[in-house]
Design an enzyme around this catalytic site. Structure first.
Site, PDB file in Angstrom:
ATOM      1  N   VAL A 126       0.859  -1.173   0.000  1.00 11.89           N
ATOM      2  CA  VAL A 126       0.000   0.000   0.000  1.00 11.89           C
ATOM      3  C   VAL A 126       0.900   1.229   0.000  1.00 11.89           C
ATOM      4  O   VAL A 126       1.779   1.351   0.852  1.00 11.89           O
ATOM      5  CB  VAL A 126      -0.906  -0.014   1.260  1.00 11.89           C
ATOM      6  CG1 VAL A 126      -1.643   1.297   1.412  1.00 11.89           C
ATOM      7  CG2 VAL A 126      -1.873  -1.185   1.211  1.00 11.89           C
ATOM      8  N   CYS A 127       0.696   2.144  -0.944  1.00 14.41           N
ATOM      9  CA  CYS A 127       1.548   3.340  -1.027  1.00 14.41           C
ATOM     10  C   CYS A 127       1.362   4.225   0.201  1.00 14.41           C
ATOM     11  O   CYS A 127       0.241   4.611   0.540  1.00 14.41           O
ATOM     12  CB  CYS A 127       1.210   4.145  -2.270  1.00 14.41           C
ATOM     13  SG  CYS A 127       1.997   5.769  -2.280  1.00 14.41           S
ATOM     14  N   VAL A 128       2.449   4.583   0.832  1.00  8.53           N
ATOM     15  CA  VAL A 128       2.375   5.345   2.085  1.00  8.53           C
ATOM     16  C   VAL A 128       1.771   6.729   1.903  1.00  8.53           C
ATOM     17  O   VAL A 128       0.939   7.169   2.697  1.00  8.53           O
ATOM     18  CB  VAL A 128       3.761   5.423   2.771  1.00  8.53           C
ATOM     19  CG1 VAL A 128       4.792   6.138   1.899  1.00  8.53           C
ATOM     20  CG2 VAL A 128       3.662   6.120   4.133  1.00  8.53           C
TER      21      VAL A 128
END
Lengths: 130, 135, 100, 100, 135, 130
Positions: free
Chosen positions: A77-79
């Site tokens: 999941v992209c931060v």
């Protein structure tokens, strides 16, 4: 052949997450390798464990968690996208003073470099979005 | 990672109405650190991203258009803007920001990053890529 | 009746559908990416000019500014309103339809 | 090169843009609401027929079934593939472009 | 709430590709309990919601098309489907589900809920509403 | 005049939430009453307290919470839409066995009837979405 998958929309609202899941399963069935599944934009919302969909419908989040477990998939999941939308793991919760976390099993939060790396290291990077 | 791949970031969304342009730009900036061969294409409403004079203060949103000026410093030096997309939208090249880069192979001469290309040429450029990411 | 359109007509059919369903004397307000529909000399400007003969068309000021569209670039006859004007349009018309 | 389109061409411009950028011998796969583009006798079917003269066009079986589109309703020459076929198309082409 | 208002639910999205059709239908069913005067309009890709023979089993998604058959029991008896939208999409009335209701003012006779109307007529119907909700 | 507002998209991804906020503020400034703000579809994602947007950007969730507090606004998140997307309050967390909640200050979870009621009781129901 090595595939990576990018999911750009959240569960239920758009079909993108369903299509990405079906494609991933079919690629695994055909004996291909999945290097990474990267969740970007609203796609990060696939990674919350707080959903309770209607009982007569599919459970999109659990489905991803189970597929990842069965095939040892790397689901990232992209931060930055997650911060905008409120998806947090224990570390992110600490860093930003949140009183809890909501990430689902099998997902991890990391940076955009993981998407580029997936593009470099995979033979094909498949994008599913709106 | 020693492989060098050709990345094209295909931009087809207008800015502000949705976040794809802004978050796409974040990918491009991160990607620039990976020493790949990358370029950007602006097709359809994507051309609106480059319009000059954006001022989002009254809307309460963040004006991210200055970030495009930083692309040259990140060695993202080829921005293909589709001619037909501009025309359909009543725009010309003079409506776009002036984006430049310094060419290290030419004594750091300042050169324009934006190239106006025809649709047919863009189709051919796409066939030269390894990875196409859409925002 | 007030119609709002928030989509670019070059990307989606919302403005075309709005124009083909709105009756004469309607107010049409373009917001968000919908404001791109009001740029002159575009593939849409003919439709806008035609609609202006019997309907009023407005664009939201903060949305054209955000997108770098100077008022001089709008089809002649399109009016600019701020959010206060948007509220007035919603109040003065009997009903509102949002073409999303 | 494989192009995928997941939007209805009656709603968004993705299919038109795909058709105008894809070169001859391309594979074009319609998925999700994109499959509506392959219905015969529609406002889009002429464009599809023209593209079929030098490109291959596929629709995803589970997506046409979900939407109640019988194979007899597709423009002649459009091929039907399942997800396994989608994976094969992605593997056999050198690159993939998703027109979202 | 003694006021009776005219609600029109305007459906412009295809089913499955996005959730607007399904969640819109949930609003209509709840709204029916409020004894308002309500109708539905199917415009643009919204007409695809009513296509018969939907089978989503292979896609893993929920087939919610049977719910449209329940609308008559909820006294949602006027479903306006736009003629031009059908034609542009290569569809005719015979491609749509047969939806009916029982008319209590006519000895519970079974009557069709779907009315094919022209675009110009839909524009006029909209002007008769108090509340227009879009899905 | 009495307005109600329907927000159909989540924060940041689409401008809908920004437009709805600006309209609500302008309506209040003009002396109108806001009967209710109803969050539906992905709009429920406006109601999570877990977001941490970049410091140079607006904080959409906090902005709603503050406006609601200042003007005593009724902000309702649709329960069915929230269950699909993982927005939970304390009661919902208990009901569905979740180990925490994430709803932001000023939002409450309730049913779709609240949207219909807003349509009935308001002079205008304004819809902001994708």
């Amino acid at each position: 052949m090595i595939f990576s998958i990018m999911v750009s929309e959240g569960p239920y609202t758009h079909q993108a997450s369903d299509s990405a899941y079906q494609f991933t399963k079919a690629a695994l069935d055909a004996g291909h390798e999945i290097f990474r599944i990267f969740f970007y934009h609203d796609g990060v919302n696939n990674g919350t464990r707080m959903t309770t969909p209607p009982q007569d419908d599919r459970n999109i989040v659990d489905r991803w968690s189970e597929l990842a477990k069965a095939h040892d998939l790397d689901m990232v999941v992209c931060v930055a996208a997650a911060q905008r939308r409120g998806i947090v793991d224990v570390d992110e919760a600490k860093r930003h003073g949140k009183d809890g976390d909501n990430i689902a099993e099998g997902f991890r939060i990391s940076g955009l470099g993981q998407l580029i790396e997936a593009g470099v290291k995979s033979d094909r990077l498949m994008q599913f979005g709106d | 990672m020693s492989t060098v791949k050709k990345f094209m970031y295909v931009n087809r969304h207008a800015p502000y109405g949705s976040i794809y342009a802004l978050e796409g730009l974040e990918v491009v900036l991160i990607g620039a650190a990976f020493d790949q061969d990358c370029c950007m294409a602006f097709i359809d409403d994507g051309v609106f991203q480059l319009v000059k004079g954006q001022d989002s203060s009254a809307s309460g949103m963040k004006n991210f258009s200055p970030t495009y000026r930083a692309l040259g410093d990140y060695e993202v030096t080829r921005l293909y803007v589709e001619k037909e997309s501009l025309m359909e939208r009543g725009l010309t090249k003079s409506d776009l920001m002036e984006l430049t880069y310094e060419d290290e192979d030419d004594d750091w001469a300042e050169k324009p990053s934006i190239q106006i290309v025809e649709r047919s040429e863009l189709g051919r450029l796409m066939e030269e890529q390894d990875v196409l990411l859409n925002f | 009746m007030l119609h709002t359109v928030n989509k670019s007509p070059f990307d989606k059919n919302s403005l075309k559908t709005c124009l083909s369903h709105s009756l004469k004397d309607s107010d049409i307000l373009l917001i968000e990416d919908g404001v791109y529909g009001a740029i002159k000399d575009s593939a849409m400007s003919g439709d806008i000019e035609k609609a202006l003969t019997d309907r009023k068309i407005y664009v939201l000021e903060s949305d054209i500014k955000a997108r770098g569209i100077d008022s001089s670039r709008l089809v002649q006859g399109v009016a600019i309103v701020d959010y206060g004007g948007f509220v007035e349009l919603a109040a003065s018309n009997d009903r509102v339809q949002s073409w999303l």
